[in-house]
Design an enzyme around this catalytic site. Structure first.
Site, mmCIF file in Angstrom:
data_model
loop_
_atom_site.group_PDB
_atom_site.id
_atom_site.type_symbol
_atom_site.label_atom_id
_atom_site.label_comp_id
_atom_site.label_asym_id
_atom_site.label_seq_id
_atom_site.Cartn_x
_atom_site.Cartn_y
_atom_site.Cartn_z
ATOM 1 N N ARG A 64 -0.848 -3.835 4.594
ATOM 2 C CA ARG A 64 -0.738 -5.174 4.012
ATOM 3 C C ARG A 64 0.682 -5.728 4.083
ATOM 4 O O ARG A 64 0.889 -6.934 3.943
ATOM 5 C CB ARG A 64 -1.224 -5.160 2.566
ATOM 6 C CG ARG A 64 -2.735 -4.989 2.428
ATOM 7 C CD ARG A 64 -3.137 -4.667 1.001
ATOM 8 N NE ARG A 64 -2.662 -5.661 0.066
ATOM 9 C CZ ARG A 64 -2.663 -5.505 -1.263
ATOM 10 N NH1 ARG A 64 -3.102 -4.362 -1.786
ATOM 11 N NH2 ARG A 64 -2.224 -6.459 -2.046
ATOM 12 N N ASN B 35 2.412 -3.165 -2.435
ATOM 13 C CA ASN B 35 1.513 -3.036 -1.291
ATOM 14 C C ASN B 35 1.549 -4.254 -0.383
ATOM 15 O O ASN B 35 0.886 -4.256 0.659
ATOM 16 C CB ASN B 35 0.074 -2.811 -1.772
ATOM 17 C CG ASN B 35 -0.090 -1.468 -2.451
ATOM 18 O OD1 ASN B 35 0.014 -0.426 -1.809
ATOM 19 N ND2 ASN B 35 -0.320 -1.485 -3.757
#
Length: 453
Positions: A18, A231
């Site tokens: 991500r 993330n």
């Protein structure tokens, strides 16, 4: 804290897709430092016997950063869950008869104090088999849940995907961080199965397994910001904001004035004295120290610089690595320093570049002055003595020395040393021709008028 040895296992094997980056996720910087090193620094304060980072994709990048610190690395070849990842460190632990902290490389803000609390709880009077670090986020979302009584004894831990609606209503969430005795950890991990929705080996299952053996586990809580994970780029920015907020508060508590705190950005190692005033929109890169009583005016960018007592910087100044400002010295608007020392009381008030230079106490550097320090191949040094005066728009072609008390006339290009107390002027001789400006205008106006006919 007990006298038992301490070790840490840091999980950093995730691909971090991500982030959409060629840089490994845990190496993205917070406050100018890879987030993984923030965590390792906090662990190091506990003086662990060993620290092991579990790597996977991009492991070469991680190994290059942590190996110089004496931190070991092991590889998780397949991504089979957190329990599987921790198990990869068994050999590296070498049968440690001590306490093991399990941490995450993308959860960088966990403090040494919180780690110590986890270890203390592990040796509480009830001797829990494991200690879990829990938190209560504003939105529990898809976090795993911790079901515990009022004393923090855990009845059950469950991943969100496997939780019932009633279990999902619980607000106490699992951060993933744990403390476990080395004697217990790998024996419990060997019993963990993957009969779950994701088909993975979950680390939290060791809590359930210990419970089946009649041993309870405990949870302690911390603030959600301390266990915020990274993330994505958005989460990276959020953690950076959290770190900066804390650092600004600390600076003010320690006696610095931040006029608009939310616009000041610190590096992980910025040192600030008392009675320092920092105006809005100031950025500090790594390696900067600011002594008592200094003033940093707005829109200045400072990195790798040492700023002395009661010195004054900016506005719109740039101090690069190796810049050193003495007591009560001053650099003003649009002044850049790099690998240069400005002596006590010396001034460069505006529009100046000082590179590879040594400027004596009380010297005055006029606007537009530059030290010409680079010939395209090598760098050379300029030395300016105490009390020297450099006139505006001068170019000092290094290597060159301007003696103490010397004066350089404005607009000069100095290519040879100037002795102390001498006056140096190096510019073309001015020639003035009366009336020529008017004659020029008259001729050109006539030509312009002719083109319009």
């Amino acid at each position: 804290m007990t006298n038992r040895p301490i070790a840490a296992i840091i999980l950093a094997a995730g691909k971090g897709t991500r982030m959409k980056s060629d840089l490994h996720k845990v190496l993205h910087p917070i406050a100018g430092r890879p987030m993984l090193l923030h965590l390792i620094d906090s662990v190091s304060a506990l003086k662990p016997e060993r620290t092991v980072v579990v790597t996977g994709a991009g492991r070469e990048q991680v190994e290059a950063v942590v190996s110089p610190l004496g931190v070991m690395t092991v590889v998780q070849g397949e991504q089979l869950g957190t329990g599987h990842a921790v198990h990869q460190a068994e050999e590296a632990m070498g049968g440690l008869a001590g306490d093991i902290l399990i941490l995450y490389g993308d959860v960088p803000l966990v403090t040494t104090a919180t780690m110590a609390r986890m270890l203390d709880r592990l040796h509480g009077t009830d001797q829990p088999a494991t200690v879990v670090l829990g938190f209560r986020p504003a939105d529990p979302g898809a976090y795993g849940r911790v079901i515990a009584d009022g004393d923090g004894r855990i009845a059950k831990m469950v991943e969100y995907k496997d939780a019932t609606p009633e279990e999902r209503s619980e607000t106490l969430c699992n951060s993933g961080l744990m403390a476990v005795r080395g004697e217990d950890l790998f024996a419990l991990l060997a019993l963990v199965g993957n009969d779950n929705a994701a088909g993975e080996f979950y680390l939290p299952d060791i809590v359930t397994l210990a419970g089946k053996d009649g041993r309870s586990s405990a949870v302690i809580e911390t603030d959600a910001t301390e266990v915020a994970g990274v993330n994505s780029r958005g989460e990276l920015a959020a953690v950076e904001t959290s770190w900066q907020h804390s650092r600004r508060a600390r600076a003010m508590a320690e006696g610095a004035t931040l006029i608009a705190p939310e616009t000041v950005w610190f590096a992980y190692d910025t040192q600030i004295g008392r009675d320092v005033v920092i105006e809005p929109n100031v950025f500090f890169g790594p390696g900067t120290s600011i002594a008592d009583g200094a003033t940093i005016h707005g829109f200045s960018h400072i990195e790798g610089a040492t700023i002395g007592p009661k010195a004054e910087v900016g506005p719109f100044a740039r101090l690069r690595p190796g810049a050193v400002m003495g007591e009560k010295s001053k650099v003003g608007n649009f002044v850049e320093m790099k690998k240069a020392v400005l002596g006590p009381g010396a001034k460069a008030n505006h529009l100046t570049y000082l590179g590879d230079a040594e400027i004596g106490a009380g010297a005055n550097i006029g606007a537009g002055t530059i030290t010409c320090n680079y010939d395209g191949y090598f760098k050379y040094k300029t030395v300016i003595g105490e009390g020297a005066f450099i006139g505006s728009n001068s170019a000092l072609v290094a290597p060159v020395t301007i003696g103490a008390g010397a004066i350089v006339g404005a607009g000069s290009v100095i290519t040879a040393d100037v002795e102390a107390d001498a006056l140096a002027i190096a510019r073309g001789k001015q020639e003035t021709r009366p009336g020529r400006a008017k004659r020029f205008r008259d001729v050109m106006a006539a030509k312009k008028a002719a083109t319009k006919k």
